[in-house]
Write an enzyme that holds these catalytic residues in place. Structure first.
Site, PDB file in Angstrom:
ATOM      1  N   HIS A   1     -10.505  20.262  52.367  1.00  0.00           N
ATOM      2  CA  HIS A   1      -9.848  19.707  53.727  1.00  0.00           C
ATOM      3  C   HIS A   1      -9.645  20.594  54.669  1.00  0.00           C
ATOM      4  O   HIS A   1     -10.072  20.110  55.895  1.00  0.00           O
ATOM      5  CB  HIS A   1      -8.660  18.746  53.238  1.00  0.00           C
ATOM      6  CG  HIS A   1      -7.950  17.929  54.313  1.00  0.00           C
ATOM      7  ND1 HIS A   1      -8.246  16.416  54.331  1.00  0.00           N
ATOM      8  CD2 HIS A   1      -7.284  18.160  55.480  1.00  0.00           C
ATOM      9  CE1 HIS A   1      -7.653  16.194  55.272  1.00  0.00           C
ATOM     10  NE2 HIS A   1      -7.121  16.905  56.024  1.00  0.00           N
ATOM     11  N   GLU A   2      -8.849  21.569  54.653  1.00  0.00           N
ATOM     12  CA  GLU A   2      -8.464  22.585  55.604  1.00  0.00           C
ATOM     13  C   GLU A   2      -9.647  23.294  55.990  1.00  0.00           C
ATOM     14  O   GLU A   2      -9.919  23.559  57.252  1.00  0.00           O
ATOM     15  CB  GLU A   2      -7.414  23.456  55.322  1.00  0.00           C
ATOM     16  CG  GLU A   2      -6.137  22.719  54.842  1.00  0.00           C
ATOM     17  CD  GLU A   2      -5.613  21.661  55.806  1.00  0.00           C
ATOM     18  OE1 GLU A   2      -5.839  21.820  57.168  1.00  0.00           O
ATOM     19  OE2 GLU A   2      -4.800  20.675  55.435  1.00  0.00           O
TER      20      GLU A   2
END
Length: 163
Positions: free
Chosen positions: A131-132
């Site tokens: 996600h990051e």
């Protein structure tokens, strides 16, 4: 250090790939301090620099009580059969949608001193790493939704009071 405003869906900084951080840049330590401080707010598992308006490649994480950061991360490995996971995002507040993520992920990068850092994990950590790094590449999690779920998500987001 300061509590920083989270940039929301629609802000152009979230759609732009972040630039690498030059090791030794005196501003990098301030950015990392802000990322660490802001990821410790309850309910946060990860925070990318562009989510606080800084277009540089760094993120912090807060997974199972482990808090840390990585500079210039690269998603080096994912493995396993992608699984549907319930995912949300600070930049799309109040919404969670099922999307596919690999059950294992590994990122490589450096710390403030330029020393190599490797982060890896399964479950929530794998999800956060993917996600990051997506954020730092200019992608929001809703882009990875299946087409019908994405249409549903976009309808809901357009009705959100913050949009």
């Amino acid at each position: 250090m300061a509590v920083r405003e989270i940039r929301l869906f629609g802000d152009p900084v979230l759609r732009s790939a972040c630039d690498p951080i030059v090791v030794g840049d005196p501003h990098a330590a301030l950015l990392i301090g802000d990322l660490i401080e802001n990821v410790q707010i309850p309910g946060r598992a990860g925070l990318a620099a562009n989510q606080i308006g800084v277009g540089l490649r760094a993120f912090s994480y807060n997974i199972d009580g482990e808090i840390g950061y990585i500079i210039n991360p690269v998603l080096a490995e994912v493995s396993g059969e992608p699984e549907l996971v319930d995912e949300g995002c600070l930049s799309v507040p109040g919404f969670y949608f099922l999307r596919r993520r690999y059950p294992f992920a590994r990122v490589t990068g450096v710390d403030l001193d330029g020393s190599p850092v490797e982060l890896s994990g399964e479950g929530v950590m794998a999800q956060a790493l993917q996600h990051e790094t997506d954020h730092l590449d200019g992608h929001l999690y809703i882009e990875g939704l299946d087409p019908e779920t994405k249409r549903e998500a976009m309808r809901a987001i357009r009705k959100a009071t913050w949009y």
